[in-house]
Design a protein around this motif. Structure first.
Motif, PDB file in Angstrom:
ATOM      1  N   GLU A  82      -6.787  -0.933   8.034  1.00  0.00           N
ATOM      2  CA  GLU A  82      -7.920  -0.031   7.807  1.00  0.00           C
ATOM      3  C   GLU A  82      -7.520   1.415   8.068  1.00  0.00           C
ATOM      4  O   GLU A  82      -7.886   2.324   7.317  1.00  0.00           O
ATOM      5  N   ALA A  83      -6.771   1.641   9.146  1.00  0.00           N
ATOM      6  CA  ALA A  83      -6.304   2.994   9.460  1.00  0.00           C
ATOM      7  C   ALA A  83      -5.393   3.526   8.365  1.00  0.00           C
ATOM      8  O   ALA A  83      -5.447   4.706   8.003  1.00  0.00           O
ATOM      9  N   LEU A  84      -4.578   2.650   7.821  1.00  0.00           N
ATOM     10  CA  LEU A  84      -3.651   3.052   6.772  1.00  0.00           C
ATOM     11  C   LEU A  84      -4.404   3.406   5.484  1.00  0.00           C
ATOM     12  O   LEU A  84      -4.085   4.402   4.824  1.00  0.00           O
ATOM     13  N   ARG A  85      -5.408   2.619   5.161  1.00  0.00           N
ATOM     14  CA  ARG A  85      -6.182   2.878   3.940  1.00  0.00           C
ATOM     15  C   ARG A  85      -6.923   4.213   4.016  1.00  0.00           C
ATOM     16  O   ARG A  85      -7.168   4.847   2.982  1.00  0.00           O
ATOM     17  N   SER A  86      -7.282   4.636   5.218  1.00  0.00           N
ATOM     18  CA  SER A  86      -8.052   5.871   5.369  1.00  0.00           C
ATOM     19  C   SER A  86      -7.203   7.052   5.851  1.00  0.00           C
ATOM     20  O   SER A  86      -7.748   8.092   6.216  1.00  0.00           O
ATOM     21  N   ALA A  87      -5.897   6.911   5.824  1.00  0.00           N
ATOM     22  CA  ALA A  87      -5.012   7.932   6.397  1.00  0.00           C
ATOM     23  C   ALA A  87      -4.938   9.211   5.566  1.00  0.00           C
ATOM     24  O   ALA A  87      -4.603  10.268   6.084  1.00  0.00           O
ATOM     25  N   ALA A  88      -5.189   9.133   4.261  1.00  0.00           N
ATOM     26  CA  ALA A  88      -5.200  10.312   3.381  1.00  0.00           C
ATOM     27  C   ALA A  88      -3.885  11.088   3.500  1.00  0.00           C
ATOM     28  O   ALA A  88      -2.821  10.530   3.282  1.00  0.00           O
ATOM     29  N   ASP A  89      -3.968  12.383   3.907  1.00  0.00           N
ATOM     30  CA  ASP A  89      -2.774  13.228   3.951  1.00  0.00           C
ATOM     31  C   ASP A  89      -1.763  12.772   4.983  1.00  0.00           C
ATOM     32  O   ASP A  89      -0.598  13.173   4.923  1.00  0.00           O
ATOM     33  N   GLN A  90      -2.208  11.980   5.938  1.00  0.00           N
ATOM     34  CA  GLN A  90      -1.322  11.508   6.998  1.00  0.00           C
ATOM     35  C   GLN A  90      -0.767  10.111   6.698  1.00  0.00           C
ATOM     36  O   GLN A  90      -0.268   9.434   7.597  1.00  0.00           O
ATOM     37  N   PHE A  91      -0.836   9.701   5.438  1.00  0.00           N
ATOM     38  CA  PHE A  91      -0.450   8.323   5.110  1.00  0.00           C
ATOM     39  C   PHE A  91       0.988   8.014   5.524  1.00  0.00           C
ATOM     40  O   PHE A  91       1.245   7.006   6.187  1.00  0.00           O
ATOM     41  N   ASP A  92       1.939   8.848   5.116  1.00  0.00           N
ATOM     42  CA  ASP A  92       3.341   8.536   5.391  1.00  0.00           C
ATOM     43  C   ASP A  92       3.619   8.427   6.886  1.00  0.00           C
ATOM     44  O   ASP A  92       4.284   7.492   7.336  1.00  0.00           O
ATOM     45  N   GLN A  93       3.107   9.403   7.657  1.00  0.00           N
ATOM     46  CA  GLN A  93       3.327   9.360   9.096  1.00  0.00           C
ATOM     47  C   GLN A  93       2.692   8.125   9.720  1.00  0.00           C
ATOM     48  O   GLN A  93       3.288   7.456  10.572  1.00  0.00           O
ATOM     49  N   THR A  94       1.465   7.806   9.280  1.00  0.00           N
ATOM     50  CA  THR A  94       0.773   6.628   9.823  1.00  0.00           C
ATOM     51  C   THR A  94       1.537   5.357   9.483  1.00  0.00           C
ATOM     52  O   THR A  94       1.719   4.472  10.341  1.00  0.00           O
ATOM     53  N   TYR A  95       1.972   5.240   8.238  1.00  0.00           N
ATOM     54  CA  TYR A  95       2.723   4.053   7.811  1.00  0.00           C
ATOM     55  C   TYR A  95       3.992   3.882   8.647  1.00  0.00           C
ATOM     56  O   TYR A  95       4.269   2.788   9.164  1.00  0.00           O
ATOM     57  N   LEU A  96       4.759   4.951   8.810  1.00  0.00           N
ATOM     58  CA  LEU A  96       6.021   4.849   9.542  1.00  0.00           C
ATOM     59  C   LEU A  96       5.787   4.529  11.012  1.00  0.00           C
ATOM     60  O   LEU A  96       6.504   3.711  11.596  1.00  0.00           O
ATOM     61  N   GLN A  97       4.801   5.162  11.621  1.00  0.00           N
ATOM     62  CA  GLN A  97       4.490   4.870  13.019  1.00  0.00           C
ATOM     63  C   GLN A  97       4.098   3.407  13.188  1.00  0.00           C
ATOM     64  O   GLN A  97       4.532   2.739  14.140  1.00  0.00           O
ATOM     65  N   GLN A  98       3.286   2.903  12.276  1.00  0.00           N
ATOM     66  CA  GLN A  98       2.889   1.495  12.349  1.00  0.00           C
ATOM     67  C   GLN A  98       4.087   0.569  12.161  1.00  0.00           C
ATOM     68  O   GLN A  98       4.202  -0.465  12.832  1.00  0.00           O
ATOM     69  N   GLN A  99       4.985   0.926  11.249  1.00  0.00           N
ATOM     70  CA  GLN A  99       6.138   0.078  10.997  1.00  0.00           C
ATOM     71  C   GLN A  99       7.069   0.014  12.194  1.00  0.00           C
ATOM     72  O   GLN A  99       7.611  -1.049  12.526  1.00  0.00           O
ATOM     73  N   VAL A 100       7.267   1.138  12.854  1.00  0.00           N
ATOM     74  CA  VAL A 100       8.109   1.146  14.047  1.00  0.00           C
ATOM     75  C   VAL A 100       7.507   0.224  15.107  1.00  0.00           C
ATOM     76  O   VAL A 100       8.183  -0.652  15.658  1.00  0.00           O
ATOM     77  N   SER A 101       6.226   0.399  15.391  1.00  0.00           N
ATOM     78  CA  SER A 101       5.561  -0.416  16.410  1.00  0.00           C
ATOM     79  C   SER A 101       5.576  -1.898  16.039  1.00  0.00           C
ATOM     80  O   SER A 101       5.936  -2.758  16.852  1.00  0.00           O
ATOM     81  N   LEU A 130       0.835  -1.198   0.000  1.00  0.00           N
ATOM     82  CA  LEU A 130       0.000   0.000   0.000  1.00  0.00           C
ATOM     83  C   LEU A 130       0.875   1.256   0.000  1.00  0.00           C
ATOM     84  O   LEU A 130       0.559   2.249  -0.676  1.00  0.00           O
ATOM     85  N   ALA A 131       1.979   1.210   0.731  1.00  0.00           N
ATOM     86  CA  ALA A 131       2.895   2.351   0.769  1.00  0.00           C
ATOM     87  C   ALA A 131       3.549   2.580  -0.591  1.00  0.00           C
ATOM     88  O   ALA A 131       3.730   3.731  -1.009  1.00  0.00           O
ATOM     89  N   ILE A 132       3.900   1.515  -1.270  1.00  0.00           N
ATOM     90  CA  ILE A 132       4.481   1.649  -2.607  1.00  0.00           C
ATOM     91  C   ILE A 132       3.490   2.329  -3.539  1.00  0.00           C
ATOM     92  O   ILE A 132       3.858   3.163  -4.379  1.00  0.00           O
ATOM     93  N   GLU A 133       2.217   2.021  -3.364  1.00  0.00           N
ATOM     94  CA  GLU A 133       1.170   2.583  -4.209  1.00  0.00           C
ATOM     95  C   GLU A 133       0.830   4.026  -3.838  1.00  0.00           C
ATOM     96  O   GLU A 133       0.649   4.878  -4.721  1.00  0.00           O
ATOM     97  N   LYS A 134       0.764   4.335  -2.536  1.00  0.00           N
ATOM     98  CA  LYS A 134       0.200   5.613  -2.102  1.00  0.00           C
ATOM     99  C   LYS A 134       1.212   6.684  -1.699  1.00  0.00           C
ATOM    100  O   LYS A 134       0.916   7.873  -1.786  1.00  0.00           O
TER     101      LYS A 134
END
Length: 200
Positions: A133-152, A79-83
């Motif tokens: 689900e949170a990542l799919r709906s993150a919109a403008d906050q996608f990158d921050q959400t993705y990175l935070q999730q990856q760290v955790s 999803l990150a590669i796409e968005k």
């Protein structure tokens, strides 16, 4: 390494990974606190199974947890590669996809060599599904959400595989856990670096 200390360390790392939505910094482990925790209740092994990111209770549980982790990492990173519009994040995501696809293939091979063989059926747990689900709906906050999730997620995965590599009972799976700890550590460190650079 003392198994009690390792189990407590895995639980502490898992709990740290669950806290808040801020990007995690470098992991600092208080060895004195871990020693105290082990000495306070040396017979309490619930630390190893109470949290989903703790020490797996057996080979089947390790296989289930590792396969779920791989699946979440692969799907979230695709999803990150796409968005994502950030080339560095896309590069991290491509590395994560490749390494976790290899991890899943190696896991299936290792589980097949267990006696008796263990079935691997990748499926995300409820937390991982919610993260998607949170990542799919993150919109403008996608990158921050993705990175935070990856760290955790990588903190939890690293604690889990290091614990199983040290004291798991199925030798092929112990070797798998030892082999994947390096790539997971690399992903974690890179995700932390990018999270610290990202605008808040």
């Amino acid at each position: 390494m003392n198994i009690k200390i390792l189990a407590a360390s895995a639980a502490i790392l898992a709990l740290a990974a669950c806290g808040g939505n801020e990007p995690a910094g470098d992991i600092v482990v208080d060895n004195e606190a871990l020693n105290a925790a082990g000495e306070a209740d040396p017979g309490n092994m619930s630390l190893m199974t109470a949290d989903p990111a703790g020490m797996p209770a057996n080979g089947q549980e390790y296989s289930t947890m590792a396969a779920a982790s791989d699946m979440y990492e692969i799907e979230s990173s695709r999803l990150a590669i796409e968005k994502s519009q950030n080339d560095e994040i896309k590069e991290l995501a491509r590395m994560i996809v490749a390494d976790h696809e290899k991890s899943t293939a190696d896991l299936k091979d290792a589980a097949g060599r267990a006696q008796p063989p263990i079935e691997v059926a990748p499926a995300m747990n409820p937390e991982q599904q919610a993260n998607m689900e949170a990542l799919r709906s993150a919109a403008d906050q996608f990158d921050q959400t993705y990175l935070q999730q990856q760290v955790s997620a990588h903190q939890k995965a690293l604690a889990m595989v290091q614990a199983y590599a040290a004291s798991g009972e199925v030798e092929p799976l112990k070797q798998h856990a030892a082999n994947v700890s390096g790539p997971i550590q690399k992903h974690l460190e890179r995700a932390q670096e990018l999270a610290q650079q990202a605008p808040q």
